[in-house]
Design an enzyme around this catalytic site. Structure first.
Site, PDB file in Angstrom:
ATOM      1  N   HIS A 195       0.890  -1.266   0.067  1.00 48.89           N
ATOM      2  CA  HIS A 195       0.005  -0.057   0.041  1.00 48.89           C
ATOM      3  C   HIS A 195       0.791   1.318   0.081  1.00 48.89           C
ATOM      4  CE1 HIS A 195      -3.381  -2.939   0.885  1.00 48.89           C
ATOM      5  NE2 HIS A 195      -3.967  -1.967   0.157  1.00 48.89           N
ATOM      6  N   ARG A 338     -15.383   1.113  -1.263  1.00 54.18           N
ATOM      7  CA  ARG A 338     -14.955  -0.213  -0.478  1.00 54.18           C
ATOM      8  C   ARG A 338     -14.871   0.035   0.833  1.00 54.18           C
ATOM      9  NH1 ARG A 338      -9.268  -2.795  -1.568  1.00 54.18           N
ATOM     10  NH2 ARG A 338      -8.618  -1.033  -0.219  1.00 54.18           N
ATOM     11  N   ASN A 462      -3.780  -7.459  -6.936  1.00 53.22           N
ATOM     12  CA  ASN A 462      -2.709  -7.026  -5.604  1.00 53.22           C
ATOM     13  C   ASN A 462      -2.587  -8.412  -4.807  1.00 53.22           C
ATOM     14  OD1 ASN A 462      -2.552  -4.909  -7.217  1.00 53.22           O
ATOM     15  ND2 ASN A 462      -3.370  -3.565  -5.598  1.00 53.22           N
ATOM     16  N   CYS A 510      -9.414  -3.973 -10.497  1.00 54.99           N
ATOM     17  CA  CYS A 510      -8.991  -2.549  -9.800  1.00 54.99           C
ATOM     18  C   CYS A 510      -7.686  -2.966  -9.070  1.00 54.99           C
ATOM     19  CB  CYS A 510     -10.243  -2.389  -8.754  1.00 54.99           C
ATOM     20  SG  CYS A 510     -10.243  -3.310  -7.306  1.00 54.99           S
TER      21      CYS A 510
HETATM   22  C1  PEP Z   1      -6.182  -5.370  -4.616  1.00 62.33           C
HETATM   23  O1  PEP Z   1      -5.812  -6.065  -3.756  1.00 62.33           O
HETATM   24  O2  PEP Z   1      -5.784  -5.549  -5.961  1.00 62.33           O
HETATM   25  C2  PEP Z   1      -7.031  -4.115  -4.346  1.00 62.33           C
HETATM   26  C3  PEP Z   1      -7.316  -3.371  -5.305  1.00 62.33           C
HETATM   27  O3  PEP Z   1      -7.052  -3.702  -3.044  1.00 62.33           O
HETATM   28  P1  PEP Z   1      -5.665  -3.262  -2.180  1.00 62.33           P
HETATM   29  O4  PEP Z   1      -4.597  -2.981  -3.068  1.00 62.33           O
HETATM   30  O5  PEP Z   1      -6.142  -1.909  -1.691  1.00 62.33           O
HETATM   31  O6  PEP Z   1      -5.761  -4.200  -0.970  1.00 62.33           O
HETATM   32 MG    MG Z   2      -6.773  -5.962  -1.872  1.00 57.96          MG
END
Ligand code: PEP
Ligand code: MG
Length: 578
Positions: A195, A338, A462, A510
């Site tokens: 993150h 979310r 991710n 996403c």
């Molecule tokens: C992901 O896991 O791809 C996602 C979009 O959520 P985050 O990156 O906030 O965990």
């Molecule tokens: Mg995620």
């Protein structure tokens, strides 16, 4: 000055040229930068003011205590703090350090605190020795005040940017930088899709993580070139290298300007398939960037960022205002909020009491699991989102679903939130769409039930990569194993997208993969029509969509899906992109 290069992992592209500013380990509370002679007086004044504020704070606490029936030792304890605060070693010495070293007040205070702590440690009397904790507490009170009112930013000549160099940064640290204009970021640690990296990317500046020892090798004020696209940092470049990079920088700027012309152009493939290009945001402040890059909606609002960097949890009203601002800002375009994805690498101080330190946070009480374990907190958020749904095209997205039971429980919570709003006569969209994130391989393999119960899906690549390959996304030691093009990932993605298409339910990607131009055709060929990404990538992905044929990508992507050999897979991808 010796010139050398450092290699890491570029998590945000582009080139920045600027002076290094080192921040100490993990915490920004002790940012260290030099100030000019002219800024010294203002910096000393800032320190004096912070001390005065803490004096008032202690006075307030003292009178509150003595007017109630609190035990007498609290008063005595505050008296000790008062004495420490007013002792010249804490309230005067840092001013001298600021003047002598031309450094920021936070740094001066931290240095002085270290001196005092060392002195206390040498005291024989154990009671007195323990008082060092009080010195630290008082010092931290002043530090907090200083941070609440940041002083002069490190002086930077107009043409010279400041590049932040840290051992490690948390997502909460990085989010604080949104208002400081750093030219680039460097960290010793960090994974590609941690993150921290995602937020760094959202600042729209080059960033290189996993440099191993940048913090130790680079000195404050040294000239750096950060080339995020090529994963390299050049320290003390010579004139020829500098000139070459300035040229490259101009070329990148020019290309960006050209891309801007695509802002209002509809995203349509050569064979006329319309593609939704949506934005990922962390805070309402990110909205202008999404709009400026022509986002057709918000595909992922990482609402948990409202929770970071604060002592208290945001109230329902506060959340409602944040969600409403985004809903109204996007007019009738979709805004996908979310629900909190707290835990793992995103922690909130106020929640520490609620959650224990898990042995393996990424597999622990994170995201929807945490929300279901804290129904009060979840209900507050759901009510806030529902209230905001009256003001725009809001939809709910639930992270990290693994099983149908979690969907049922979440839907029951949403029904409860609706019921309570109805009872109060508060307006909301009764037909609000509820979607789920596909981030765990189990969710792809058992997606049928998800499709029956949810209105839409969004693949968080991710986490899907992290959980499929058993590679911690935040751990640089294994970042070389984090591979979006692993055959297992390609197959899971294709399977998820085709199942959703069969069920006629919208599905988006996403995760960071959605913003990578090199993967646009791969995803189009799998049938993906909704891409949600950081706003900075929207226009380059749009350009790629405009140059791609949706139907023609399909057969070659089918061959990629079947490829077991990574080399063959890459060769086919090159063909697809040529
Ligand atoms: C992901 O896991 O791809 C996602 C979009 O959520 P985050 O990156 O906030 O965990
Ligand atoms: Mg995620």
């Amino acid at each position: 000055m010796v010139s050398f290069a450092l290699h890491g992992v570029g998590v945000s592209g582009g080139i920045a040229i600027g002076r290094a500013q080192l921040v100490s380990h993990a915490t920004l509370e002790v940012a260290h930068y030099t100030i000019t002679a002219r800024q010294v007086a203002a910096e000393v004044e800032r320190f004096t003011l912070a001390v005065k504020e803490v004096q008032r704070e202690l006075e307030g606490l003292h009178s509150a205590l003595t007017s109630g029936d609190s035990p007498g030792e609290f008063g005595a304890f505050l008296d000790v703090h008062w004495m420490i605060l007013n002792d010249a070693t804490l309230s005067e010495a840092p001013k001298r350090i600021i003047a002598e070293q031309h450094c920021n007040a936070e740094w001066a205070l931290t240095q002085q605190m270290a001196v005092l702590v060392e002195q206390f440690e040498q005291i024989e009397d154990s009671y007195l020795r323990e008082r060092k904790a009080d010195v630290v507490q008082v010092g931290e009170r002043v530090l907090k005040r200083l941070m609440g009112r940041p002083g002069a930013l490190p002086p930077a000549k107009a043409e010279e940017q400041t590049i932040l160099v840290a051992h490690d940064l948390s997502p909460a640290d990085v989010i604080q930088f949104k208002h400081h204009h750093y030219g680039a970021f460097l960290t010793d640690l960090g994974g590609v899709t941690s993150h921290t990296a995602i937020v760094a990317r959202s600042l729209n500046v080059p960033a290189v993580v996993a440099t191993h020892n940048a913090r130790a090798l680079i000195r404050d004020g040294e000239l750096l070139i950060v080339d995020g696209s090529n994963h390299v940092v050049i320290v003390n470049p010579d004139r020829a290298v500098l000139a070459e990079y300035r040229l490259k920088q101009n070329e990148i700027d020019l290309a960006r300007q050209k891309l801007k012309r695509l802002r209002t152009k509809p995203a349509e493939t050569l064979d006329g398939v319309h593609i939704e290009l949506l934005a990922n945001i962390e805070l309402p402040d990110d909205l202008p960037q999404a709009v400026a890059n022509g986002a057709s909606g918000i595909g992922l609002f990482r609402s948990e960022f409202l929770f970071l960097n604060r002592d208290a949890l945001p109230t329902e009203d506060e959340q409602f205002e944040a969600y409403r601002a985004v809903a109204e800002g996007m007019e009738d375009k979709p805004v996908t909020i979310r629900t909190f994805d707290l835990g793992a690498d995103k922690q909130n101080e106020a929640l520490e009491g609620l959650s224990r330190v898990a042995p393996n946070p990424a597999l622990g009480l994170r995201a929807v699991r945490f929300c279901l374990a804290e129904p009060k907190l979840f209900l507050t958020q759901l009510r806030a989102i529902l209230r905001a749904s009256h003001y725009g095209n809001v939809q709910i997205l639930v992270p990290m679903l693994a099983s149908v039971g979690e969907i049922d429980q979440t839907l029951a919570m949403i029904a409860r939130a609706k019921e309570s709003l109805r009872e109060q006569g508060l307006p909301f969209n009764r037909h609000i769409a509820v979607g789920g994130m596909i981030e765990i391989p189990a969710a792809v393999l058992a997606m049928g039930a998800f499709l029956k119960k949810l209105d839409f899906l969004s693949i968080g690549t991710n986490d899907l990569i992290q959980y499929t390959l058993a590679v911690d996304r935040a751990d640089e030691a294994v970042s070389h194993l984090y591979d979006p093009l692993h055959p297992a990932i390609v197959r899971l993605l294709a399977l998820a997208i085709s199942q959703a298409a069969k069920a006629k339910k919208p599905i988006a990607v996403c995760g960071e993969m959605a913003g990578e131009v090199e993967l646009t055709r791969l995803l189009l060929g799998m049938g993906l029509k909704h891409f949600s990404m950081h706003p900075a990538h929207l226009l380059s992905v749009k350009q790629r969509v405009l140059q791609s044929d949706f139907a023609a990508a399909k057969p070659i992507v089918e061959r990629i899906r079947r490829a077991d050999d990574p080399q063959k897979l890459h060769a086919l991808l090159d063909r697809l992109n040529s």
